[in-house]
Motif scaffolding. Structure first.
Motif, PDB file in Angstrom:
ATOM      1  N   VAL A  54     -13.503 -14.690   8.854  1.00  0.00           N
ATOM      2  CA  VAL A  54     -13.067 -13.366   9.505  1.00  0.00           C
ATOM      3  C   VAL A  54     -11.786 -12.724   8.628  1.00  0.00           C
ATOM      4  N   PRO A  55     -11.695 -11.501   8.293  1.00  0.00           N
ATOM      5  CA  PRO A  55     -10.864 -11.070   7.204  1.00  0.00           C
ATOM      6  C   PRO A  55      -9.350 -10.841   7.970  1.00  0.00           C
ATOM      7  N   ALA A  56      -8.368 -11.257   7.332  1.00  0.00           N
ATOM      8  CA  ALA A  56      -7.129 -11.063   7.701  1.00  0.00           C
ATOM      9  C   ALA A  56      -6.438  -9.865   6.727  1.00  0.00           C
ATOM     10  N   LEU A  57      -6.943 -10.133   5.583  1.00  0.00           N
ATOM     11  CA  LEU A  57      -6.487  -9.340   4.422  1.00  0.00           C
ATOM     12  C   LEU A  57      -7.478  -8.690   3.775  1.00  0.00           C
ATOM     13  N   ARG A  58      -7.828  -7.325   3.525  1.00  0.00           N
ATOM     14  CA  ARG A  58      -9.103  -6.769   2.867  1.00  0.00           C
ATOM     15  C   ARG A  58      -8.799  -5.972   1.704  1.00  0.00           C
ATOM     16  N   ASP A  59      -8.822  -6.634   0.544  1.00  0.00           N
ATOM     17  CA  ASP A  59      -9.000  -6.149  -0.674  1.00  0.00           C
ATOM     18  C   ASP A  59      -7.402  -5.330  -0.796  1.00  0.00           C
ATOM     19  N   VAL A  60      -6.444  -6.059  -0.540  1.00  0.00           N
ATOM     20  CA  VAL A  60      -5.212  -5.316  -0.475  1.00  0.00           C
ATOM     21  C   VAL A  60      -4.595  -5.318  -1.825  1.00  0.00           C
ATOM     22  N   SER A  61      -4.225  -4.007  -2.192  1.00  0.00           N
ATOM     23  CA  SER A  61      -3.215  -3.951  -3.647  1.00  0.00           C
ATOM     24  C   SER A  61      -2.185  -3.249  -3.058  1.00  0.00           C
ATOM     25  N   LEU A  62      -1.016  -3.569  -3.730  1.00  0.00           N
ATOM     26  CA  LEU A  62       0.244  -2.771  -3.424  1.00  0.00           C
ATOM     27  C   LEU A  62       1.547  -3.284  -4.482  1.00  0.00           C
ATOM     28  N   THR A  63       2.221  -2.373  -4.665  1.00  0.00           N
ATOM     29  CA  THR A  63       3.544  -2.828  -5.528  1.00  0.00           C
ATOM     30  C   THR A  63       4.702  -2.532  -4.699  1.00  0.00           C
ATOM     31  N   VAL A  64       5.472  -3.535  -4.687  1.00  0.00           N
ATOM     32  CA  VAL A  64       6.813  -3.596  -4.016  1.00  0.00           C
ATOM     33  C   VAL A  64       7.936  -3.259  -4.948  1.00  0.00           C
ATOM     34  N   ALA A  65       8.617  -2.189  -4.731  1.00  0.00           N
ATOM     35  CA  ALA A  65       9.773  -1.813  -5.872  1.00  0.00           C
ATOM     36  C   ALA A  65      10.998  -2.897  -5.360  1.00  0.00           C
ATOM     37  N   SER A  66      11.860  -2.726  -6.170  1.00  0.00           N
ATOM     38  CA  SER A  66      13.419  -3.474  -5.879  1.00  0.00           C
ATOM     39  C   SER A  66      14.001  -2.804  -4.727  1.00  0.00           C
ATOM     40  N   GLY A  67      14.614  -3.338  -4.306  1.00  0.00           N
ATOM     41  CA  GLY A  67      15.389  -2.698  -2.965  1.00  0.00           C
ATOM     42  C   GLY A  67      15.017  -3.291  -1.488  1.00  0.00           C
ATOM     43  N   ILE A  68      15.257  -2.602  -0.526  1.00  0.00           N
ATOM     44  CA  ILE A  68      14.685  -3.318   0.707  1.00  0.00           C
ATOM     45  C   ILE A  68      13.324  -2.705   1.252  1.00  0.00           C
TER      46      ILE A  68
END
Ligand SMILES: Nc1ncnc2c1ncn2[C@@H]1O[C@H](COP(=O)(O)OP(=O)(O)OP(=O)(O)O)[C@@H](O)[C@H]1O
Length: 358
Positions: A54-68
């Protein structure tokens, strides 16, 4: 079991939180800014995680910038799974990228060395007192016994622990346990902290202190923070950027400032008394006017340069305007829209999956 039997532990007096220790050296390392290396603290592509098919994450792509960065989503949307995947605590079926410049998932040991993790659940060894537990985390990160103990005290000072640091953790309140987890996550001075629901169960004072600590780490000490939470006012209070996960997919990655800006110029107007006549005037002039639950108005499509007209209508209709300011999109509404996959909702739609505060 006691890790440290030195009486010196007991003699140490708790001091108010400072960002310098008693040797007047810095408590926290300052990461290099503008090097380009840490501008994106996390960047991953194609992450899929299945639990028994069962998928909990599906093809997740992301960039998290510095900061909060606020990591948001309804229950079961995959926030904790994403965090655990980044730390190599759960194995993913696919995906690659980097965390703080270390290859993910290949270099997970270095990633764990560089990240401070505050898990959602309690994590401590029964029988230890608070300061021993924090010092144990410091030892595990490679510090010598003396250095680990010194550092543990400094982190407990930063988290406003007094003499309770010498009490067994089983006797701690929820608020103290959250602070303990925070001190444990911070003790090795990581450039990135991942905090899973750090304000859950805190009273308003403790919550404000926790948010203040998070803000201080980012603003004064250049640390980046990923804050997973359901509490939208916490996000509003401290976050620069927002990620929204729904059903294991990324729906939004943007700055809070951009998300808050309405698509057309909008004014938020509060009146004294009944605004019906003012609403009629603005509507006749072709503006869309929505009335909020508290009676205030959202007048859409009106440029700041047109406000003189509004004052004229107020005079003509004998309506007193108490306040007029550019309207921002409500975070609550943004999340409701994203969670439900809708473009727009009436502004008084109640929240279901998110908390508007505690
Ligand atoms: N160990 C597990 N075994 C099977 N399914 C799991 C496991 N852990 C999580 N899940 C499922 O994966 C999905 C995502 O869960 P996850 O805990 O990552 O969501 P979340 O957004 O952190 O939720 P919450 O806000 O309630 O903490 C859910 O459907 C959950 O039931």
């Amino acid at each position: 079991m006691r890790l440290f039997l030195d009486d010196g532990i007991k003699r140490r007096v708790a001091e108010p939180s400072r960002h310098y220790n008693r040797y007047n050296t810095r408590l926290f390392h300052q990461p290099l800014r503008g090097s380009g290396i840490i501008d994106a603290v996390v960047q991953v592509e194609g992450v899929t995680k299945l639990y028994r098919g069962v998928p909990a994450l599906r093809d997740v792509s992301l960039t998290v910038a510095s900061g909060i960065t606020g990591l948001l989503g309804p229950n079961g949307s995959g926030k904790s799974t994403l965090i655990k995947a980044l730390l190599g605590l759960v194995k993913t079926q696919s995906g690659s990228g980097q965390v703080l410049g270390h290859a993910w998932p290949g270099d997970v040991r270095r990633i764990r060395d560089s990240v401070g993790y505050l898990p959602e659940d309690d994590c401590y060894i029964t029988g230890l007192v608070g300061v021993e537990s924090v010092a144990l985390m410091a030892r595990l990160s490679g510090l010598s016994g003396t250095e680990a103990l010194r550092r543990a005290h400094e982190m407990m000072d930063f988290c406003d622990f007094g003499e309770e640091r010498y009490r067994e953790i089983q006797s701690y309140s929820t608020g103290m346990r959250q602070k303990l987890k925070f001190a444990q996550a911070l003790v090795h001075d990581p450039p990135l902290m991942i905090l899973d629901e750090p304000t859950t169960g805190l009273d308003p004072d403790q919550r404000a202190s926790m948010l203040n600590r998070i803000r201080t780490l980012a603003l004064r000490h250049g640390k980046s923070v990923i804050l997973s939470t359901h509490i939208l006012p916490d996000v509003r209070a401290v976050c620069d950027n927002v990620i929204i996960l729904v059903g294991g997919t990324v729906r939004v990655v943007d700055s809070l400032e951009t998300l808050s800006r309405p698509s057309s110029p909008t004014l938020h107007v509060t009146t004294l008394g009944d605004p019906a006549a003012l609403i009629a005037k603005a509507t006749d002039a072709g503006y869309r006017v929505l009335q909020n639950e508290d009676g205030s108005l959202r007048i859409e499509g009106i440029e700041a340069t047109d406000t003189a007209r509004l004052w004229d209508w107020a005079a003509e209709t004998q309506t007193s305007i108490r306040r007029m300011q550019p309207a921002l999109n409500s975070l609550d509404k943004i999340f409701m829209d994203v969670a439900k996959g809708r473009d727009s909702l009436p502004s008084d739609t109640p929240l279901e999956s998110f908390s508007a505060g505690q």
